[in-house]
Motif scaffolding. Sequence first.
Motif, short mmCIF file in Angstrom:
data_model
loop_
_atom_site.label_atom_id
_atom_site.label_comp_id
_atom_site.label_asym_id
_atom_site.label_seq_id
_atom_site.Cartn_x
_atom_site.Cartn_y
_atom_site.Cartn_z
N GLY A 219 14.91 -7.54 -42.54
CA GLY A 219 15.98 -8.10 -43.36
C GLY A 219 16.30 -9.54 -43.05
O GLY A 219 16.49 -10.36 -43.95
N GLN A 220 16.35 -9.89 -41.77
CA GLN A 220 16.66 -11.26 -41.38
C GLN A 220 15.57 -12.20 -41.89
O GLN A 220 15.84 -13.30 -42.37
N THR A 221 14.33 -11.76 -41.81
CA THR A 221 13.21 -12.57 -42.29
C THR A 221 13.29 -12.74 -43.80
O THR A 221 13.09 -13.84 -44.33
N VAL A 222 13.57 -11.65 -44.52
CA VAL A 222 13.67 -11.72 -45.98
C VAL A 222 14.80 -12.65 -46.39
O VAL A 222 14.64 -13.48 -47.29
N ASN A 223 15.95 -12.54 -45.73
CA ASN A 223 17.07 -13.44 -46.04
C ASN A 223 16.70 -14.89 -45.78
O ASN A 223 17.04 -15.78 -46.57
N GLY A 224 16.03 -15.15 -44.68
CA GLY A 224 15.64 -16.51 -44.34
C GLY A 224 14.65 -17.10 -45.34
O GLY A 224 14.77 -18.25 -45.76
N VAL A 225 13.65 -16.30 -45.71
CA VAL A 225 12.66 -16.77 -46.68
C VAL A 225 13.32 -17.06 -48.02
O VAL A 225 13.03 -18.07 -48.67
N ALA B 190 16.44 -17.93 -48.47
CA ALA B 190 17.25 -19.13 -48.31
C ALA B 190 16.39 -20.39 -48.34
O ALA B 190 16.74 -21.39 -48.98
N VAL B 191 15.23 -20.35 -47.68
CA VAL B 191 14.33 -21.50 -47.68
C VAL B 191 13.84 -21.78 -49.10
O VAL B 191 13.80 -22.93 -49.54
N ALA B 192 13.47 -20.73 -49.83
CA ALA B 192 12.99 -20.90 -51.20
C ALA B 192 14.09 -21.50 -52.08
O ALA B 192 13.84 -22.42 -52.87
N ALA B 193 15.31 -21.00 -51.95
CA ALA B 193 16.41 -21.50 -52.78
C ALA B 193 16.72 -22.96 -52.45
O ALA B 193 16.94 -23.77 -53.35
N GLN B 194 16.71 -23.29 -51.17
CA GLN B 194 17.00 -24.67 -50.78
C GLN B 194 15.87 -25.61 -51.19
O GLN B 194 16.11 -26.75 -51.57
N SER B 195 14.64 -25.14 -51.12
CA SER B 195 13.51 -25.96 -51.57
C SER B 195 13.59 -26.23 -53.06
O SER B 195 13.32 -27.34 -53.52
N GLN C 297 16.49 -30.64 -47.91
CA GLN C 297 15.69 -30.53 -46.70
C GLN C 297 16.45 -29.66 -45.71
O GLN C 297 17.65 -29.83 -45.53
N THR C 298 15.77 -28.72 -45.08
CA THR C 298 16.46 -27.80 -44.18
C THR C 298 15.59 -27.49 -42.97
O THR C 298 14.37 -27.60 -43.02
N SER C 299 16.25 -27.08 -41.90
CA SER C 299 15.53 -26.64 -40.71
C SER C 299 15.43 -25.12 -40.67
O SER C 299 15.06 -24.54 -39.66
N ARG D 67 13.34 -23.22 -42.00
CA ARG D 67 11.98 -22.70 -41.91
C ARG D 67 11.65 -22.27 -40.47
O ARG D 67 11.00 -21.26 -40.24
N GLY D 68 12.13 -23.02 -39.49
CA GLY D 68 11.92 -22.64 -38.08
C GLY D 68 12.66 -21.36 -37.74
O GLY D 68 12.15 -20.53 -36.99
N ASP D 69 13.85 -21.19 -38.30
CA ASP D 69 14.62 -19.96 -38.07
C ASP D 69 13.88 -18.76 -38.64
O ASP D 69 13.85 -17.68 -38.04
N VAL D 70 13.28 -18.95 -39.80
CA VAL D 70 12.54 -17.86 -40.45
C VAL D 70 11.32 -17.50 -39.60
O VAL D 70 11.01 -16.32 -39.40
N THR D 71 10.63 -18.50 -39.09
CA THR D 71 9.45 -18.25 -38.27
C THR D 71 9.82 -17.47 -37.01
O THR D 71 9.13 -16.53 -36.63
N SER D 72 10.93 -17.83 -36.37
CA SER D 72 11.33 -17.10 -35.16
C SER D 72 11.79 -15.69 -35.50
O SER D 72 11.53 -14.75 -34.75
N ALA D 73 12.47 -15.51 -36.64
CA ALA D 73 12.88 -14.17 -37.05
C ALA D 73 11.67 -13.30 -37.37
O ALA D 73 11.64 -12.11 -37.04
N ALA D 74 10.65 -13.90 -37.97
CA ALA D 74 9.42 -13.15 -38.26
C ALA D 74 8.74 -12.71 -36.97
O ALA D 74 8.22 -11.60 -36.88
N GLY D 75 8.74 -13.59 -35.97
CA GLY D 75 8.15 -13.23 -34.68
C GLY D 75 8.91 -12.08 -34.03
O GLY D 75 8.31 -11.16 -33.47
N GLY D 76 10.24 -12.12 -34.12
CA GLY D 76 11.05 -11.02 -33.57
C GLY D 76 10.82 -9.72 -34.31
O GLY D 76 10.76 -8.64 -33.69
#
Length: 86
Positions: A37-43, A45-50, A55-57, A59-68
Amino acid sequence: MQTFRQRKSQLGQGMTEYIIIVALVAIGAIGVYKYFGQTVNGVTAVAAQSLAGVQTSARGDVTSAAGGAKTNSQAPHTMADFQTPK
């Protein structure tokens, strides 16, 4: 020839099977959302902001959430992991 009662019974059986399938899909979706869920929300959010041209940071939060989520999905689980918190 089938009577009205027999046809009605068969329609009821089909509807019951459909409800069971929908319930199983819903349970599966809830389980997937619990872990990813956290990854889906982050992705999202990144898509909406793009799309908005921001410009947003995030993407790094999404990458770390995906790793978790990946780490959590590879850990062994038991039915006790699915108990509701008290």
